[in-house]
Scaffold this motif. Structure first.
Motif, short mmCIF file in Angstrom:
data_model
loop_
_atom_site.label_atom_id
_atom_site.label_comp_id
_atom_site.label_asym_id
_atom_site.label_seq_id
_atom_site.Cartn_x
_atom_site.Cartn_y
_atom_site.Cartn_z
N GLU A 61 102.30 86.14 1.41
CA GLU A 61 102.83 87.49 1.53
C GLU A 61 101.66 88.45 1.75
N LEU A 62 101.79 89.33 2.73
CA LEU A 62 100.74 90.30 3.05
C LEU A 62 101.28 91.70 2.77
N VAL A 63 100.61 92.44 1.88
CA VAL A 63 101.07 93.78 1.50
C VAL A 63 99.89 94.75 1.58
N LEU A 64 100.12 95.91 2.20
CA LEU A 64 99.11 96.96 2.28
C LEU A 64 99.18 97.83 1.03
N HIS A 65 98.02 98.08 0.41
CA HIS A 65 97.94 98.92 -0.79
C HIS A 65 96.97 100.08 -0.53
N PHE A 66 97.17 101.15 -1.28
CA PHE A 66 96.28 102.30 -1.23
C PHE A 66 95.61 102.44 -2.58
N GLY A 67 94.33 102.77 -2.57
CA GLY A 67 93.60 102.91 -3.82
C GLY A 67 92.88 104.24 -3.89
N LEU A 68 92.59 104.65 -5.09
CA LEU A 68 91.83 105.87 -5.35
C LEU A 68 90.59 105.51 -6.14
N ARG A 69 89.50 106.13 -5.80
CA ARG A 69 88.26 105.91 -6.56
C ARG A 69 88.26 106.87 -7.75
N HIS A 70 87.84 106.36 -8.89
CA HIS A 70 87.82 107.16 -10.10
C HIS A 70 86.41 107.61 -10.46
N ASP A 71 85.51 107.64 -9.47
CA ASP A 71 84.13 108.03 -9.75
C ASP A 71 83.87 109.49 -9.40
N GLY A 72 84.95 110.23 -9.11
CA GLY A 72 84.77 111.64 -8.80
C GLY A 72 84.63 111.93 -7.32
N SER A 73 84.41 110.91 -6.48
CA SER A 73 84.25 111.16 -5.05
C SER A 73 85.59 111.50 -4.40
N GLY A 74 86.68 111.01 -4.98
CA GLY A 74 88.00 111.32 -4.46
C GLY A 74 88.36 110.62 -3.16
N ASP A 75 87.52 109.68 -2.71
CA ASP A 75 87.81 108.97 -1.47
C ASP A 75 88.93 107.96 -1.70
N ASN A 76 89.86 107.93 -0.76
CA ASN A 76 90.92 106.93 -0.80
C ASN A 76 90.49 105.73 0.01
N PHE A 77 91.07 104.58 -0.28
CA PHE A 77 90.79 103.40 0.53
C PHE A 77 92.06 102.56 0.61
N ARG A 78 92.11 101.71 1.61
CA ARG A 78 93.27 100.85 1.82
C ARG A 78 92.80 99.40 1.81
N PHE A 79 93.66 98.54 1.29
CA PHE A 79 93.32 97.11 1.27
C PHE A 79 94.60 96.30 1.35
N PHE A 80 94.46 95.08 1.81
CA PHE A 80 95.58 94.15 1.89
C PHE A 80 95.50 93.18 0.72
N LYS A 81 96.65 92.92 0.13
CA LYS A 81 96.74 91.89 -0.91
C LYS A 81 97.52 90.73 -0.29
N ILE A 82 96.88 89.57 -0.26
CA ILE A 82 97.51 88.36 0.29
C ILE A 82 97.79 87.44 -0.89
N THR A 83 99.07 87.10 -1.08
CA THR A 83 99.49 86.26 -2.19
C THR A 83 100.12 84.98 -1.65
N ARG A 84 99.72 83.86 -2.24
CA ARG A 84 100.36 82.60 -1.86
C ARG A 84 101.64 82.48 -2.68
#
Length: 86
Positions: A61-84
């Motif tokens: 299964e391939l799912v797109l996720h969004f993440g937030l950095r908690h170091d104060g930079s406020g940059d968002n990032f996206r990543f895929f989670k691949i689950t068997r």
């Protein structure tokens, strides 16, 4: 590249490749892949297809996720989670 060349290349897995790493997952295991460009989803789908060919009965299964950095930079990032799943 001819279709016979593509079929031949799909016959072997390169150690360390995404498809190779997917074949090492156990059912229920996941891995994260950062979305580095717009083609990452296609690359993940291709690796899943190759891994499923080399591990009969495996499903992913391939799912797109969004993440937030908690170091104060406020940059968002996206990543895929691949689950068997099987």
């Amino acid at each position: 590249m001819s279709s016979s060349t593509v079929r031949e290349l799909l016959g072997t897995l390169q150690a360390g490749s995404l498809a190779w790493r997917l074949t090492r997952l156990e059912v229920g295991d996941s891995m994260l892949e950062p979305e580095t460009n717009g083609d990452k989803r296609n690359a993940c789908n291709k690796a899943i297809a190759i891994a499923a060919k080399h591990a009969p009965g495996a499903a992913f299964e391939l799912v797109l996720h969004f993440g937030l950095r908690h170091d104060g930079s406020g940059d968002n990032f996206r990543f895929f989670k691949i689950t068997r799943t099987e």
